[in-house]
Design a protein around this motif. Structure first.
Motif, short mmCIF file in Angstrom:
data_model
loop_
_atom_site.label_atom_id
_atom_site.label_comp_id
_atom_site.label_asym_id
_atom_site.label_seq_id
_atom_site.Cartn_x
_atom_site.Cartn_y
_atom_site.Cartn_z
N LEU A 164 44.83 107.01 63.43
CA LEU A 164 43.40 107.14 63.12
C LEU A 164 42.71 105.79 63.13
O LEU A 164 41.59 105.65 63.63
CB LEU A 164 43.24 107.82 61.76
N VAL A 217 37.73 113.35 63.21
CA VAL A 217 38.32 113.16 61.88
C VAL A 217 39.31 114.29 61.62
O VAL A 217 38.95 115.47 61.71
CB VAL A 217 37.23 113.14 60.80
N PRO A 218 40.57 113.99 61.34
CA PRO A 218 41.57 115.05 61.17
C PRO A 218 41.29 115.90 59.94
O PRO A 218 40.75 115.42 58.94
CB PRO A 218 42.89 114.28 61.04
N SER A 219 41.66 117.15 60.03
CA SER A 219 41.50 118.07 58.91
C SER A 219 42.64 117.90 57.92
O SER A 219 43.64 117.23 58.19
CB SER A 219 41.44 119.52 59.41
N LEU A 220 42.50 118.53 56.77
CA LEU A 220 43.49 118.38 55.71
C LEU A 220 44.75 119.19 56.01
O LEU A 220 44.69 120.25 56.64
CB LEU A 220 42.90 118.85 54.38
N LYS A 258 54.85 107.08 54.55
CA LYS A 258 53.91 107.15 53.43
C LYS A 258 53.94 105.87 52.60
O LYS A 258 52.91 105.44 52.07
CB LYS A 258 54.25 108.35 52.54
N TYR A 313 49.43 112.85 57.20
CA TYR A 313 50.04 112.62 55.89
C TYR A 313 51.01 113.73 55.50
O TYR A 313 52.05 113.48 54.90
CB TYR A 313 48.94 112.50 54.83
N ASN A 317 45.15 117.61 65.40
CA ASN A 317 43.87 117.51 64.69
C ASN A 317 44.03 117.59 63.17
O ASN A 317 43.03 117.59 62.45
CB ASN A 317 42.93 118.62 65.15
N VAL A 318 45.27 117.67 62.69
CA VAL A 318 45.55 117.71 61.26
C VAL A 318 46.06 116.34 60.83
O VAL A 318 46.77 115.67 61.58
CB VAL A 318 46.59 118.81 60.93
N SER A 319 45.68 115.92 59.64
CA SER A 319 46.09 114.61 59.13
C SER A 319 47.61 114.48 59.14
O SER A 319 48.34 115.41 58.79
CB SER A 319 45.57 114.42 57.71
N TRP A 376 51.31 106.32 58.60
CA TRP A 376 50.71 107.55 59.10
C TRP A 376 49.22 107.39 59.40
O TRP A 376 48.63 108.22 60.09
CB TRP A 376 50.90 108.67 58.07
N MET A 377 48.60 106.31 58.93
CA MET A 377 47.18 106.08 59.19
C MET A 377 46.93 105.31 60.48
O MET A 377 45.78 105.21 60.92
CB MET A 377 46.56 105.30 58.02
#
Length: 299
Positions: A34, A48-51, A25, A17, A13-15, A30-31
């Motif tokens: 999503l 939506v993933p968290s930061l 990158k 990136y 659940n974490v981005s 990495w996108m």
């Protein structure tokens, strides 16, 4: 043993990136998870993933406070100095991307004469010259696109970091203000700092490097024009100087209007907060008409 940050980065659940490789990158790989999920069905808020940990507001605010000038340091602009101490690496990386983008931007114009000579039939030097020219142009455009997109992305990311750190730090500072400080800096002014000033500083990151990029772009363009057109270049130079003078004049007037707008906005927020905070007294003393006129003046 894994650290807390590593455990958080492994959370789906974490981005991605934060844990992405350099190649991922570079090409935005990495996108893909999503984007695939969003292509299959509209994304919900919980999808939506968290930061990642390094981009969260509490971590950025702590980092900002650690780099704040010590009481013994004589710093005229402490906020600016702290921002430079915190994010100088990001600024350097963005500057390198800007230089790369600027360098490869003029590969096409430099190769124009070579393309014209090759197409016109001058192929006595090297029969594979056309392939070399196309390959050089293709590689330069790929580098230009990647550097331009990463320049914009890194600038937006830096703006987000600055905005998050400033808003969180201002909120913490607002909780520790004394009564005398609250009179000097009202709630409306603090809200403006958090909502308007921090956002403008964040938006400025995209335009920050234009201060030194524009002269370099202008110099490179004029050199190319002089190389291909000779003294006719000075006509274009005159037009550029005239447009720069007009732009400078308009920008100064716009900055003056923006300053006046910010002053009016501060006075309006202060008056509205006074009205809301003292509504009971106003109603009790029957001062509605007086404050109605005052409110219409500031709004």
């Amino acid at each position: 043993a894994r650290t807390t940050d590593e455990m958080i980065l492994m959370d789906p659940n974490v981005s991605g990136y934060g844990a992405a490789s350099l190649f991922s990158k570079a090409v935005w790989n990495w996108m893909n998870p999503l984007l695939s999920k969003g292509y299959q069905s509209p994304l919900k808020l919980d999808e939506v993933p968290s930061l990642p940990p390094g981009f969260r507001a509490e971590r950025l605010a702590d980092f900002f406070e650690k780099n704040w000038p010590k009481p013994g340091e004589n710093v005229k602009y402490p906020v600016l100095m702290t921002l430079i101490r915190c994010f100088w690496r990001d600024i350097v990386i963005i500057s390198v991307l800007a230089i790369v983008q600027l360098a490869v931007m003029y590969v096409g114009p430099v190769l124009i004469q070579s393309f014209i000579s090759f197409v016109s039939g001058d192929r006595t030097t090297n029969p594979y010259e056309g392939y070399y020219l196309v390959l050089i142009l293709f590689v330069s455009k790929v580098i230009e696109v990647l550097s331009a997109h990463h320049f914009n992305f890194k600038s937006e990311l830096l703006g987000m970091k600055i905005r998050s750190s400033l808003i969180t730090t201002l909120y913490k500072k607002g909780l520790r203000l004394t009564c005398s400080s609250r009179q000097a800096h009202g709630v409306g002014q603090i809200v403006n700092y958090m909502a308007v000033d921090s956002q403008q500083l964040s938006d400025m990151m995209l335009q920050l490097h234009s201060l030194w990029m524009m002269p370099l772009q202008l110099a490179a363009s004029l050199l190319l024009l002089y190389y291909y057109m000779g003294v006719s270049m000075f006509a274009a130079f005159g037009l550029i100087v005239g447009s720069m003078i007009c732009t400078l004049y308009i920008t100064r007037k716009n900055n003056r209007f923006q300053f006046q707008l910010m002053m009016k906005r501060d006075s309006r927020m202060k008056a509205i907060n006074e009205l809301l905070g003292n509504m009971r007294v106003i109603k009790f003393q029957a001062w509605e008409e007086h404050f109605k006129v005052k409110d219409s003046i500031v709004t």
